[in-house]
Design an enzyme around this catalytic site. Structure first.
Site, mmCIF file in Angstrom:
data_model
loop_
_atom_site.group_PDB
_atom_site.id
_atom_site.type_symbol
_atom_site.label_atom_id
_atom_site.label_comp_id
_atom_site.label_asym_id
_atom_site.label_seq_id
_atom_site.Cartn_x
_atom_site.Cartn_y
_atom_site.Cartn_z
ATOM 1 N N ARG A 16 0.640 -1.364 -0.176
ATOM 2 C CA ARG A 16 -0.140 0.019 -0.104
ATOM 3 C C ARG A 16 0.796 1.264 -0.103
ATOM 4 O O ARG A 16 0.473 2.186 -0.829
ATOM 5 C CB ARG A 16 -1.181 -0.058 1.306
ATOM 6 C CG ARG A 16 -2.038 -1.143 1.204
ATOM 7 C CD ARG A 16 -2.955 -0.947 2.397
ATOM 8 N NE ARG A 16 -3.828 -1.904 2.141
ATOM 9 C CZ ARG A 16 -4.984 -1.835 3.193
ATOM 10 N NH1 ARG A 16 -5.015 -0.965 4.038
ATOM 11 N NH2 ARG A 16 -5.965 -2.861 3.337
ATOM 12 N N ASP A 54 -15.545 9.654 8.896
ATOM 13 C CA ASP A 54 -14.563 8.572 8.878
ATOM 14 C C ASP A 54 -13.293 9.480 8.604
ATOM 15 O O ASP A 54 -13.253 10.630 8.215
ATOM 16 C CB ASP A 54 -14.793 7.792 7.521
ATOM 17 C CG ASP A 54 -14.042 6.532 7.497
ATOM 18 O OD1 ASP A 54 -14.535 5.483 7.670
ATOM 19 O OD2 ASP A 54 -12.753 6.338 7.509
HETATM 20 C C1 LIG Z 1 -13.616 -1.770 8.588
HETATM 21 S S1 LIG Z 1 -14.371 -0.302 8.198
HETATM 22 C C2 LIG Z 1 -15.916 -0.443 8.919
HETATM 23 C C3 LIG Z 1 -16.907 0.079 8.245
HETATM 24 C C4 LIG Z 1 -18.454 0.115 8.859
HETATM 25 N N1 LIG Z 1 -18.588 0.760 10.303
HETATM 26 C C5 LIG Z 1 -18.859 -1.264 8.996
HETATM 27 O O1 LIG Z 1 -18.966 -1.804 9.865
HETATM 28 O O2 LIG Z 1 -19.420 -1.735 7.881
HETATM 29 C C6 LIG Z 1 -13.429 0.861 9.272
HETATM 30 C C7 LIG Z 1 -13.483 2.158 9.086
HETATM 31 O O3 LIG Z 1 -12.671 2.845 10.278
HETATM 32 C C8 LIG Z 1 -12.164 4.157 9.611
HETATM 33 N N2 LIG Z 1 -11.123 4.133 10.567
HETATM 34 C C9 LIG Z 1 -10.013 3.990 11.096
HETATM 35 N N3 LIG Z 1 -9.259 4.574 11.916
HETATM 36 C C10 LIG Z 1 -10.236 5.622 12.204
HETATM 37 C C11 LIG Z 1 -9.984 6.819 12.872
HETATM 38 N N4 LIG Z 1 -8.761 7.112 13.744
HETATM 39 N N5 LIG Z 1 -11.080 7.867 13.072
HETATM 40 C C12 LIG Z 1 -12.165 7.383 12.087
HETATM 41 N N6 LIG Z 1 -12.448 6.426 11.180
HETATM 42 C C13 LIG Z 1 -11.113 5.376 11.411
HETATM 43 C C14 LIG Z 1 -11.388 3.425 8.283
HETATM 44 O O4 LIG Z 1 -11.222 4.395 7.504
HETATM 45 C C15 LIG Z 1 -12.640 2.504 7.682
HETATM 46 O O5 LIG Z 1 -13.370 3.212 6.716
#
Ligand SMILES: C[S@@+](CC[C@H](N)C(=O)[O-])C[C@H]1O[C@@H](n2cnc3c(N)ncnc32)[C@H](O)[C@@H]1O
Length: 294
Positions: free
Chosen positions: A46, A147
């Site tokens: 990545r 996000d």
């Molecule tokens: C696996 S996805 C989950 C998406 C959705 N909540 C679901 O359950 O289907 C995790 C998300 O958390 C976000 N994320 C990671 N670290 C974060 C942070 N410090 N603050 C806000 N969002 C974050 C990522 O960018 C990603 O889009």
């Protein structure tokens, strides 16, 4: 050459154990994401894309640049590259009948925060659930979808998805909430504007000291993001949710996330659905910032 400086000759870029350790440290400090030792290949691939597009030959060069220059755009690209964004419409479906039942009991307008919205499937699912619960395309809900990752938020606010993403939804839901693309847009669907208008998308890092949130919420979705954080980070974020929750508010977690191990402020109300242990005694709005916009 020391073991941790060994270099895989087949690789395009020089990537040492120190580089990997530095990346783990930086993404932890910046986004709270704890990358395990096993993620080295993922990181190489990545972040390697960032090196390629910027013309760097080694991870060290790239990381020196990232650390020495205050380049907000590159920090954003670095962060976007390391998030995992897996999601889907009606993921963990059992949550949505609970949400629907809860919504119709609330005083209006209803405020919902979807705090790791990824590419939008989750906030659009919340919006569909609200439409169905109130039997209208303009239910009394305001959904704030945030996000850390600006790329996924761009996809979310566009609201255009390959048809396969909605293929498992019922025909009724597909017709009601999406428009089918034709011509150049064949094979994709677009979220209807009425649904989109229920949601405000905004970047928010859960690790930031100040969140731009102006009022408390009836519902918070925080699903499948805490798994990337260590326990102290989870605990800190959960304690900041408490004053943002109205006394009756619900907090939805992901299938493998158990907040009872991390905080005693929450009471398990159903499978991975929490309410406040002592809703009435919580000091309201303590996490709201002066520059609140959402
Ligand atoms: C696996 S996805 C989950 C998406 C959705 N909540 C679901 O359950 O289907 C995790 C998300 O958390 C976000 N994320 C990671 N670290 C974060 C942070 N410090 N603050 C806000 N969002 C974050 C990522 O960018 C990603 O889009």
């Amino acid at each position: 050459m020391a073991k941790n400086e060994q270099q895989d000759e087949s690789r395009e870029f020089n990537f040492t154990a120190q580089d990997f350790a530095k990346i783990r440290k930086l993404i932890y400090q910046h986004a709270g994401i704890s990358l395990s030792e096993a993620k080295s290949d993922m990181v190489y691939s990545r972040i390697g894309r960032r090196l390629r597009s910027l013309g760097y030959h080694s991870f060290k060069e790239y990381l020196d640049y990232l650390e020495s220059e205050n380049d907000a755009d590159e920090w954003e690209a670095f962060t976007n590259a390391l998030t995992t964004n897996l999601t889907s419409f009606f993921r963990e479906e059992h949550h949505f009948p609970i949400l629907a039942e809860h919504l119709v009991t609330l005083k209006k307008p209803i405020r919902i925060w979807c705090s790791a919205a990824s590419t939008g499937e989750e906030p659009y699912t919340i919006a569909m659930t609200a439409c169905e619960a109130f039997g209208t395309m303009s239910p009394p809900v305001e959904i704030i979808a945030t996000d850390i990752d600006t790329n996924v938020l761009a996809t979310a606010s566009r609201g255009v998805y390959p048809y396969e993403r909605v293929s498992k939804l019922s025909d009724a839901r597909r017709k009601h909430f999406f428009q089918k693309g034709s011509g150049a847009h064949e094979g994709s669907v677009r979220v209807r504007n009425e649904l989109k208008s229920l949601i405000t998308f905004h970047q928010l890092n859960l690790l930031e000291e100040s969140w731009p949130l102006k009022e408390s919420f009836d519902v918070i979705f925080c699903r499948n993001v805490m798994i990337y954080f260590d326990k102290p980070t989870q605990s800190k974020i959960l304690s900041r949710f408490v004053p943002l929750m109205k006394p009756h508010a619900l907090l939805f977690a992901g299938h493998s996330e158990n907040f009872l191990y991390v905080s005693d402020a929450f009471h398990l109300r159903g499978k991975t659905v929490y309410d406040l242990s002592d809703g009435k005694n919580v000091k309201r709005a303590g996490s709201l910032s002066k520059e609140s916009v959402l």
